[in-house]
Design a protein around this motif. Structure first.
Motif, PDB file in Angstrom:
ATOM      1  N   LYS A  81       0.828  -1.201   0.000  1.00  0.00           N
ATOM      2  CA  LYS A  81       0.000   0.000   0.000  1.00  0.00           C
ATOM      3  C   LYS A  81       0.864   1.253   0.000  1.00  0.00           C
ATOM      4  O   LYS A  81       0.573   2.217  -0.722  1.00  0.00           O
ATOM      5  CB  LYS A  81      -0.927   0.000   1.202  1.00  0.00           C
ATOM      6  CG  LYS A  81      -1.900   1.188   1.193  1.00  0.00           C
ATOM      7  CD  LYS A  81      -2.835   1.146   2.373  1.00  0.00           C
ATOM      8  CE  LYS A  81      -3.798   2.287   2.433  1.00  0.00           C
ATOM      9  NZ  LYS A  81      -3.463   3.530   1.859  1.00  0.00           N
ATOM     10  N   ASP A  82       1.930   1.264   0.775  1.00  0.00           N
ATOM     11  CA  ASP A  82       2.832   2.422   0.796  1.00  0.00           C
ATOM     12  C   ASP A  82       3.480   2.642  -0.575  1.00  0.00           C
ATOM     13  O   ASP A  82       3.598   3.778  -1.040  1.00  0.00           O
ATOM     14  CB  ASP A  82       3.923   2.246   1.854  1.00  0.00           C
ATOM     15  CG  ASP A  82       3.375   2.382   3.268  1.00  0.00           C
ATOM     16  OD1 ASP A  82       2.258   2.923   3.435  1.00  0.00           O
ATOM     17  OD2 ASP A  82       4.073   1.946   4.203  1.00  0.00           O
ATOM     18  N   ALA A  84       2.259   1.741  -3.500  1.00  0.00           N
ATOM     19  CA  ALA A  84       1.227   2.238  -4.414  1.00  0.00           C
ATOM     20  C   ALA A  84       0.935   3.716  -4.153  1.00  0.00           C
ATOM     21  O   ALA A  84       0.805   4.503  -5.095  1.00  0.00           O
ATOM     22  CB  ALA A  84      -0.042   1.407  -4.271  1.00  0.00           C
ATOM     23  N   ASP A  85       0.854   4.098  -2.889  1.00  0.00           N
ATOM     24  CA  ASP A  85       0.612   5.507  -2.541  1.00  0.00           C
ATOM     25  C   ASP A  85       1.730   6.406  -3.084  1.00  0.00           C
ATOM     26  O   ASP A  85       1.472   7.472  -3.654  1.00  0.00           O
ATOM     27  CB  ASP A  85       0.472   5.688  -1.037  1.00  0.00           C
ATOM     28  CG  ASP A  85      -0.845   5.140  -0.492  1.00  0.00           C
ATOM     29  OD1 ASP A  85      -1.791   4.968  -1.306  1.00  0.00           O
ATOM     30  OD2 ASP A  85      -0.914   4.896   0.727  1.00  0.00           O
ATOM     31  N   HIS A  86       2.981   5.993  -2.899  1.00  0.00           N
ATOM     32  CA  HIS A  86       4.118   6.783  -3.363  1.00  0.00           C
ATOM     33  C   HIS A  86       4.117   6.883  -4.889  1.00  0.00           C
ATOM     34  O   HIS A  86       4.411   7.951  -5.446  1.00  0.00           O
ATOM     35  CB  HIS A  86       5.435   6.186  -2.873  1.00  0.00           C
ATOM     36  CG  HIS A  86       5.690   6.409  -1.424  1.00  0.00           C
ATOM     37  ND1 HIS A  86       5.924   7.670  -0.884  1.00  0.00           N
ATOM     38  CD2 HIS A  86       5.746   5.562  -0.375  1.00  0.00           C
ATOM     39  CE1 HIS A  86       6.108   7.566   0.411  1.00  0.00           C
ATOM     40  NE2 HIS A  86       6.017   6.292   0.750  1.00  0.00           N
ATOM     41  N   LEU A  87       3.793   5.795  -5.567  1.00  0.00           N
ATOM     42  CA  LEU A  87       3.751   5.827  -7.033  1.00  0.00           C
ATOM     43  C   LEU A  87       2.666   6.769  -7.540  1.00  0.00           C
ATOM     44  O   LEU A  87       2.887   7.548  -8.475  1.00  0.00           O
ATOM     45  CB  LEU A  87       3.529   4.427  -7.599  1.00  0.00           C
ATOM     46  CG  LEU A  87       4.708   3.464  -7.518  1.00  0.00           C
ATOM     47  CD1 LEU A  87       4.283   2.075  -7.950  1.00  0.00           C
ATOM     48  CD2 LEU A  87       5.842   3.961  -8.378  1.00  0.00           C
ATOM     49  N   LEU A  88       1.482   6.713  -6.922  1.00  0.00           N
ATOM     50  CA  LEU A  88       0.392   7.581  -7.344  1.00  0.00           C
ATOM     51  C   LEU A  88       0.691   9.047  -7.033  1.00  0.00           C
ATOM     52  O   LEU A  88       0.391   9.931  -7.832  1.00  0.00           O
ATOM     53  CB  LEU A  88      -0.925   7.161  -6.692  1.00  0.00           C
ATOM     54  CG  LEU A  88      -1.513   5.842  -7.210  1.00  0.00           C
ATOM     55  CD1 LEU A  88      -2.710   5.431  -6.378  1.00  0.00           C
ATOM     56  CD2 LEU A  88      -1.901   5.997  -8.666  1.00  0.00           C
ATOM     57  N   ASN A  89       1.273   9.315  -5.895  1.00  0.00           N
ATOM     58  CA  ASN A  89       1.612  10.704  -5.519  1.00  0.00           C
ATOM     59  C   ASN A  89       2.719  11.262  -6.424  1.00  0.00           C
ATOM     60  O   ASN A  89       2.685  12.447  -6.761  1.00  0.00           O
ATOM     61  CB  ASN A  89       2.017  10.785  -4.063  1.00  0.00           C
ATOM     62  CG  ASN A  89       0.837  10.596  -3.121  1.00  0.00           C
ATOM     63  OD1 ASN A  89      -0.295  10.871  -3.481  1.00  0.00           O
ATOM     64  ND2 ASN A  89       1.115  10.111  -1.928  1.00  0.00           N
ATOM     65  N   ALA A  90       3.645  10.422  -6.796  1.00  0.00           N
ATOM     66  CA  ALA A  90       4.729  10.873  -7.670  1.00  0.00           C
ATOM     67  C   ALA A  90       4.224  11.123  -9.071  1.00  0.00           C
ATOM     68  O   ALA A  90       4.680  12.025  -9.757  1.00  0.00           O
ATOM     69  CB  ALA A  90       5.862   9.845  -7.675  1.00  0.00           C
TER      70      ALA A  90
END
Length: 92
Positions: A81-82, A84-90
């Motif tokens: 989940k972390d 995926a969150d970092h990829l989406l935010n980037a």
């Protein structure tokens, strides 16, 4: 000057000489002009960032060593989940 009903030859010679001189004059003008390059603000900003990045270390040796030790010990855990969150935010 004697012209023997050969007006095409006379006008053809005139056209060749007049265009030739025009070409020469144009090339002389181009030779005197200096080339100029103007970079946009974005290009200058990118160049500055690139120079800063090149000055940085390629990797943080301490962090790499700590991660290597965790992987070797089997204690390194990945939270999907972390990631995926970092990829989406980037990306967005």
């Amino acid at each position: 000057m004697l012209i023997n009903n050969n007006i095409q030859a006379v006008t053809g010679a005139y056209n060749v000489s007049s265009t030739g001189s025009a070409r020469r004059n144009g090339s002389v003008d181009r030779a005197h002009k200096a080339d100029e390059v103007v970079f946009s603000n974005e290009a200058q900003s990118f160049s500055n960032m690139l120079q800063k990045i090149r000055g940085m270390d390629e990797s943080r040796a301490e962090k790499v060593e700590a991660l290597r030790q965790q992987v070797a010990d089997g204690t390194y855990e990945v939270n999907g989940k972390d990631i995926a969150d970092h990829l989406l935010n980037a990306r967005f």
